[in-house]
Write an enzyme that holds these catalytic residues in place. Structure first.
Site, PDB file in Angstrom:
ATOM      1  N   ARG A 168       0.898  -1.120   0.115  1.00 55.83           N
ATOM      2  CA  ARG A 168      -0.075  -0.002  -0.050  1.00 55.83           C
ATOM      3  C   ARG A 168       0.566   1.205   0.012  1.00 55.83           C
ATOM      4  NH1 ARG A 168      -3.930  -0.813   4.887  1.00 55.83           N
ATOM      5  NH2 ARG A 168      -2.174  -1.812   5.564  1.00 55.83           N
TER       6      ARG A 168
ATOM      7  N   ASN B  55      -6.529  -2.934   2.027  1.00 58.45           N
ATOM      8  CA  ASN B  55      -6.467  -4.533   1.847  1.00 58.45           C
ATOM      9  C   ASN B  55      -7.956  -5.124   2.137  1.00 58.45           C
ATOM     10  OD1 ASN B  55      -3.665  -4.575   1.598  1.00 58.45           O
ATOM     11  ND2 ASN B  55      -3.165  -4.852   3.512  1.00 58.45           N
TER      12      ASN B  55
END
EC number: 6.2.-.-
Length: 796
Positions: free
Chosen positions: A20, A38
């Site tokens: 990320r 996620n």
């Protein structure tokens, strides 16, 4: 240009690896807004901005992905424009079935090593330094989601400085679950084997003990090592004696590649593997001028070498080197001391992972224990790899590779969503498990030989852990067809208790299927299965087979001519038994006493061999390796499995080196030394007789070993091509079984088959030996279940 929006779904190993933050940085560089999250399926990205920048995102992400990430697919789709003013990292979402997984434990990255060896850094000489690009994963995780409360780091609350790093998306420790420092993280302790704390710095005191010739148990990522200095012959001999490991080689760890190059030859492929995040043990050829290091890898031309893969390992070498300033020594300094680092598992027991367990189980082996207070939740031994011409061959697949999945081919009649999750229980030796989930297979770490209750218990623990980290209970089971294996019994028990289907798979069919599954092969598959001994469907011990696999059955196209196995399983240890049986089979029984003068009972083998009840016939290639090694006088009794085969290979290599032959294509062989019978039997009587006659005539045993191995390779290639060349599936022939790890076979068979227009398919993700059998069992079970069956037939 008008801003537009797109969503991107990213699947693969994309959680817990700094994915990320990477998306965050790429979005900023492309001037895109949106958010990333996620979820159970992987990573989702919503992006808004210039259409050209949106179009550039997937390629940029693939190019700049984090070191530990693996991107399987990026799926774009149109999305509504939301008017996002910035790019943010949002909370994880939990909806949907879990299809992501934990990444493998990874060696310490260079940036973290810089922290450890930079004076003034707050992690200077801290043995548990890590970030999102490195450090423990699999071995400290109890279950998904991969968050700190689900790991053994749950008992170490982060200090404010570590928490700030953890929450900063631009920091490389953003959401690094094992993040810690000396203020808040795990600590080292050095104890005598009787439990008293040894005062002083634990690392420096450990090195002092090692230099004094002591054995120190060192706690690593997936278990303990037993460490001594490699050039201390007395310490190595004492370690072997205490551990009960008399023959098999010991692996060594050295400071860096510059140090490794002083005693081993390292090619580009080997160097790449050694420096990879997995940092496995790589089998390297010894240099001609290598130090002797008695007791480490005696009688062999190769040595298993690994580099430090934790900060603790690096700190040990730093102390051995006199604690030089800076970090240049990590790459450039030649540090002469290497450490034997062998698994701390006494007498065939599972690897030691617990502190109290180490003090108890290693009391008769180690003099001191260097431990820490971060719990290892799952034992995970070092991986071992050999690099062949075709690519890497995993001898043991464990730390650094597990639990990374192997993508399987399509199953006719089943889409990925409808595939049952099969848990395959593997064989008896080199036990691993395999659980499937959708289109992926997750092969467990090496567990060991199921010869005692503690290893069987470790197998059961491994099965439970696989289900937890995959967040999926099995829907069906698979196992070896042998009725007496502990793995078979456990699969039967679970199938009965759960009422779920069980598919029993003949051993050698599973060998071939494992390679086929990894290679994405479907339909009819042809393959060689070359190993020690496995039970064939006819009740006899197989091990030199040419098979054709179909979705619902397999056929035996051919096999090696049977050889008597006098005394049954005893012959696997007492190689002189199969050596004498080989001499009897080639008509030279009257000269057995000349070859085995120190084993008078060898002369009785021809009589014993006639009694099939006491001397079952085997087609095993592995037992032939043992027989030849015994006839040539290298090994007559082996204490450790496969030692005879290793010695035979090493002696052959010594002969090749002495003759100045560096390539298989130049190796001499005996032409026309084998026959292929109409029933598909490969008869090597002529080859074996020439070998025995050469031995009796006093020829150089090493040259005979080279000639026999090379001729065997030509014979196997000729046999496979002649029996399969006209088969519709004959463009590809799978090579499987533990014997395929032999370098002459691994390099020679693909080359010889390719010259005849056939592609030899070797495994490069799963071991070719028994460590890959569970994968083949799972693949066959899936194909059988797709046909509504729970059996896999054999057609003679």
């Amino acid at each position: 240009m008008t801003a537009t929006a797109k969503n991107f779904r990213v699947n693969g190993l994309v959680q817990g690896v700094g994915f990320r933050p990477t998306v965050y940085r790429i979005a900023a560089a492309l001037n895109l807004t949106g958010y990333v999250w996620n979820d159970a399926a992987g990573v989702g990205v919503h992006l808004e901005g210039d259409p050209e920048a949106l179009a550039a995102f997937p390629e940029t992400l693939i190019r700049e992905k984090p070191p530990l990430a693996r991107i399987d697919v990026i799926t774009p789709e149109d999305a509504p424009f939301e008017g996002c003013e910035a790019f943010t990292i949002t909370e994880s979402r939990s909806e949907g079935p879990v299809v992501t997984a934990i990444t493998a434990d990874a060696a310490t990255c260079r940036a973290c090593l810089e922290d450890v060896f930079t004076a003034g850094n707050r992690r200077h000489r801290y043995a548990f330094t890590n970030c999102t690009h490195c450090g423990p994963r699999f071995t400290i995780t109890k279950s998904l989601p991969y968050d700190r409360p689900q790991t053994s780091m749950r008992v170490f609350p982060m200090c404010p400085a570590c928490l700030k790093e953890y929450e900063d998306p631009l920091d490389r420790r953003f959401h690094a679950q094992p993040n810690a420092c000396p203020v808040c993280g795990p600590q080292l302790t050095l104890l005598s084997i009787t439990g008293e704390a040894i005062p002083g710095d634990p690392v420096r005191e450990t090195v002092r003990l090692l230099k004094e010739g002591r054995t120190v148990a060192v706690k690593g990522l997936g278990g303990f090592h037993l460490a001594v200095i490699a050039n201390d012959a007395a310490a190595v001999a004492r370690l072997r004696d205490r551990k009960g490991r008399s023959e098999k080689p010991l692996a060594v760890m050295c400071a860096n590649l510059a140090s490794a190059a002083t005693f081993a030859q390292v090619n580009d492929a080997e160097r790449e593997l050694m420096l990879s995040p997995a940092h496995p043990i790589v089998l390297l050829k010894k240099r001609p001028d290598a130090p002797a290091w008695p007791g480490v890898a005696d009688g062999l031309t190769e040595i298993g070498v690994m580099l430090p893969y934790t900060p603790l390992h690096a700190l040990l070498f730093h102390a051995l080197a006199g604690e030089p300033e800076g970090t240049a020594w990590l790459e450039d300094a030649v540090i002469p001391e290497a450490l034997v680092m062998t698994s701390a598992n006494p007498g065939g027991e599972p690897l030691v992972i617990d502190n109290d367990e180490a003090m108890r189980r290693l009391a008769h082996i180690a003099d001191a224990v260097l431990l820490h207070n971060r719990e290892i939740l799952l034992r995970n031994d070092d991986s071992v790899v050999r690099v062949a011409e075709e690519g890497p061959l995993w001898v043991r697949r464990a730390r650094g590779a597990v639990p990374e999945s192997i993508v399987m081919p399509d199953v006719p009649g089943m889409d990925e969503a409808s595939r049952p999750s099969v848990l395959a229980y593997g064989p008896w030796m080199k036990e691993t498990l395999c659980q499937t989930r959708g289109g992926e297979a997750f092969l467990s770490q090496h567990i060991g030989d199921l010869e005692n209750r503690t290893v069987v218990h470790a197998m059961k623990e491994g099965a439970e852990h696989l289900a937890r980290i995959l967040a999926k209970a099995p829907d069906a089971f698979a196992c070896d067809a042998h009725p007496d294996f502990a793995s078979t019994h456990e699969a039967e028990r679970r199938a009965v208790e759960s009422g779920l289907p069980l598919v029993k798979v003949p051993h050698h069919a599973a060998h071939v299927a494992a390679v086929a599954a990894e290679a994405g092969m479907t339909g009819r598959v042809l393959g060689l299965a070359l190993d020690g001994v496995g039970l064939g469907p006819d009740g006899t011990p197989w091990g030199g087979e040419l098979l054709a696999l179909e979705p619902d059955h397999f056929t035996r196209l051919g096999h090696l001519a049977p050889l008597a196995l006098p005394g049954g399983d005893r012959a696997a240890r007492e190689c002189w038994r199969v050596g004498a049986a080989l001499m009897d089979a080639v008509g030279l029984a009257d000269r057995i006493g000349e070859v085995f003068p120190e084993t008078p009972e060898a002369r009785q083998i021809p009589k014993l061999a006639k009694i099939e009840r006491l001397s079952p016939r085997t087609t095993s290639l592995g037992r032939r390796f043992d027989a030849v090694t015994a006839v040539l006088g290298f090994v007559t009794v082996q204490q450790d499995e496969a030692w005879a085969a290793m010695r035979l290979e090493a002696e052959a290599q010594k002969a090749a080196d002495a003759m100045g032959l560096a390539d298989f294509g130049a190796f001499p062989y005996w032409p026309d030394a084998w026959q292929i019978h109409a029933d598909g039997v490969l008869d090597m009587t002529t080859l074996d007789r020439r070998l025995v006659e050469g031995r009796l005539a006093g020829e150089d045993p090493a040259k005979l070993a080279l000639l026999w191995q090379t001729t065997l390779t030509h014979a196997l290639a000729d046999w496979a091509v002649k029996l399969c060349g006209n088969d519709p599936a004959g463009a590809h022939i799978v090579l499987s079984g533990g014997c395929v790890v032999n370098r002459t076979l691994a390099d020679g068979l693909p080359r010889l088959m390719r010259l005849r227009g056939i592609d030899a398919v070797l495994p490069h993700r799963a071991p070719p030996g028994d460590g890959g059998v569970a994968l083949g069992q799972a693949w066959i079970a899936l194909r059988a279940l797709a046909l509504g069956r729970t059996d896999y037939d054999f057609k003679a």
